[in-house]
Write a protein that holds these residues in place. Structure first.
Motif, short mmCIF file in Angstrom:
data_model
loop_
_atom_site.label_atom_id
_atom_site.label_comp_id
_atom_site.label_asym_id
_atom_site.label_seq_id
_atom_site.Cartn_x
_atom_site.Cartn_y
_atom_site.Cartn_z
N ALA A 1 24.42 -56.05 -7.07
CA ALA A 1 23.49 -57.04 -6.53
C ALA A 1 23.90 -57.53 -5.15
CB ALA A 1 23.39 -58.22 -7.49
N ASP A 2 25.20 -57.49 -4.86
CA ASP A 2 25.65 -57.96 -3.54
C ASP A 2 25.56 -56.88 -2.47
OD1 ASP A 2 27.73 -56.23 -4.10
OD2 ASP A 2 29.28 -57.77 -4.20
N GLY A 3 24.99 -55.73 -2.82
CA GLY A 3 24.83 -54.64 -1.88
C GLY A 3 25.94 -53.62 -1.92
N GLY A 4 27.02 -53.93 -2.63
CA GLY A 4 28.13 -52.98 -2.74
C GLY A 4 27.77 -51.78 -3.60
N GLU A 5 28.52 -50.70 -3.43
CA GLU A 5 28.29 -49.48 -4.20
C GLU A 5 29.62 -48.91 -4.67
OE1 GLU A 5 26.01 -46.82 -1.81
OE2 GLU A 5 24.11 -47.86 -2.18
N LYS B 1 27.19 -57.69 -10.74
CA LYS B 1 25.96 -57.35 -11.45
C LYS B 1 25.43 -56.00 -10.98
CE LYS B 1 21.22 -58.93 -12.32
NZ LYS B 1 21.30 -58.65 -13.76
N VAL B 2 25.26 -55.08 -11.90
CA VAL B 2 24.73 -53.76 -11.58
C VAL B 2 23.21 -53.83 -11.52
CG1 VAL B 2 24.51 -51.36 -12.36
CG2 VAL B 2 26.69 -52.58 -12.63
N THR B 3 22.64 -53.32 -10.42
CA THR B 3 21.19 -53.33 -10.27
C THR B 3 20.58 -51.95 -10.38
OG1 THR B 3 21.39 -53.18 -7.85
CG2 THR B 3 21.25 -55.38 -8.82
N ALA C 1 28.71 -58.91 -14.99
CA ALA C 1 27.83 -59.74 -14.18
C ALA C 1 28.24 -61.21 -14.22
CB ALA C 1 26.39 -59.59 -14.65
N GLY C 2 28.81 -61.66 -15.33
CA GLY C 2 29.21 -63.05 -15.47
C GLY C 2 30.53 -63.34 -14.80
#
Length: 442
Positions: free
Chosen positions: A130-134, A103-105, A31-32
């Protein structure tokens, strides 16, 4: 499909190293914006385990094959040095297999919510960012740690009354007291709440600021456990920590308040009054300019809400691991060896390792995280003989909590799996836990 590793801290990158050695494809999601992003937040702190204990075996082999030379094995690195001399080069070996700002949501199974069963084990994991990617994955190793989910100041596990209203005057563990945050504490009255390594790190740093008044509040009736093993400690730097802390308390430089159970926080302008209410009903209070809540961290399992996890209802670890790490029965030096078998969930292929695997138990050591990474990688490669052959030698000296009442004060589980911190002459020290001699639990 790859194995997805969540977190590019010491334990996550150790998992990547073991996967690489076994020829398994992987992607590390951090995430960082750098390897060891959470370590960077306490980069000013010097660890009390020397380099020879801070490097995973598989990571060392991969790095040395590129001509990398390990730092002086007896040197005690800072968090910043840990990143610069080890974690960053290790992440660099893996190139674009390590993705920063990822970042994994949420984690699920493709086409399967938690309820559906038939064919579930054959469905790939679905990792949403978090950016909508999968991403799709054959397995998930969650080494994201706990650093982003600190415990509250309230002693009962609930926020103290008024804690939110005074949030800007309450800091969490390991502020840079002698550096970037100096002006926040110099000449002020600072209350430090907690009895673990991070509390001691802050206390000993504050003691170096002339004109700063220091109050240390703990729930226990005595600080003897926080003073540690002294000369008997397996790590001399760690043994010196408690000795210095004890000396400051004895001299009056640090005022110790025992039996302190934070119940309420009252804000009065730019000051706070922190009120304790003991189980007996007795009350006491401390008024200060700033509060450092060194009360530990807890895991956040919400990203795995659609997976089938078998979590212990008390600790939040796996149910099989809980009795092995229970702070009511174990110190960090008496936790028995464990690996993939104890970390497995009903959701086949999902493992939480590192400090997150311990839930709210304060008995985690980085050495344990490295061995977990090795065992899980072996299991994912189908080598169950190696996965079950787990070995650990851990010391019982040092500051190790064996009381659930002290557990949250003793804990500073950083997001990358690193344990807590203390000071040793003359530099701040935090435990990065030895692979054989072992630092202690945070």
């Amino acid at each position: 499909m790859p194995v997805v590793v969540i977190g590019a801290g010491p334990v996550g990158l150790a998992a990547a190293a073991h996967l690489a050695e076994r020829g398994l494809g992987f992607v590390v999601l951090e995430a960082g914006d750098q390897a060891g992003a959470s370590v960077a937040r306490w980069g000013h702190v010097r660890v009390f385990s020397p380099w020879k204990y801070d490097i995973d075996a598989a990571a060392r082999r991969l790095l040395e094959a590129t001509g990398w030379t390990a730092p002086d094995p007896e040197w005690l690195p800072t968090g910043a040095e840990l990143i610069e001399d080890y974690l960053a080069p290790l992440a660099g070996l893996f190139g674009d297999k390590v993705r920063f700002g990822a970042k994994v949501t949420a984690i699920s199974r493709v086409g399967y919510d938690r309820v559906r069963t038939n064919g579930r084990d054959q469905a790939p994991f679905l990792i949403r960012l978090a950016d909508g990617g999968e991403l799709h994955a054959r397995a998930v190793i969650d080494a994201s740690g706990t650093y982003t989910t600190p415990n509250v100041l309230g002693a009962s596990g609930l926020p103290a009354h008024g804690e939110g209203e005074a949030a800007d005057l309450i800091d969490h563990a390991l502020p840079d007291v002698l550096g970037a945050d100096r002006d926040r504490y110099a000449g002020k009255h600072v209350l430090v709440v907690g009895a673990g390594h991070s509390a001691a790190t802050t206390l000993l740093a504050l003691a170096q600021l002339d004109g700063t008044t220091i109050t240390w509040a703990i729930r226990a009736g005595s600080a003897s456990r926080a003073y540690g093993g002294g000369d008997a400690d397996a790590l001399p730097a760690r043994g010196a920590l408690g000795t210095r802390l004890h000396a400051h308390v004895e001299s009056g430089r640090i005022r110790l308040v025992t039996g302190f159970f934070t119940h309420a926080v009252e804000r009065h302008g730019e000051r706070v009054r922190v009120i304790s209410r003991a189980p007996s009903g007795a009350e006491q209070a401390v008024t200060a300019d700033r509060v450092v809540a060194a009360t530990g961290y807890r895991p956040d399992h919400s990203i795995a809400g659609e997976l089938r996890l078998d979590l212990d209802p008390v600790l939040g670890s796996t149910r099989a691991l809980a009795p092995l790490i229970d702070p009511n029965a174990h110190s960090c030096g008496t936790v028995p060896p464990h690996g993939a078998a104890e970390l497995a969930h009903p959701e086949d292929g999902y493992y939480a390792i590192g400090v997150k695997s311990y839930g709210r138990a304060p008995t985690f050591l980085l050495a344990t995280g490295y061995e977990q990474a090795r065992s899980v990688a072996a299991a994912l490669a189908g080598d169950w003989e190696a996965a079950r052959d787990v070995r650990l030698e851990l010391p019982e000296t040092g500051v190790c909590s064996s009381s659930l009442a002290e557990a949250q004060e003793q804990r500073v589980g950083l997001a990358t799996g690193i344990g807590g911190g203390l000071l040793s002459t003359p530099l701040p020290l935090a435990d990065v836990s030895a692979s054989r001699a072992g630092g202690c639990c945070g």
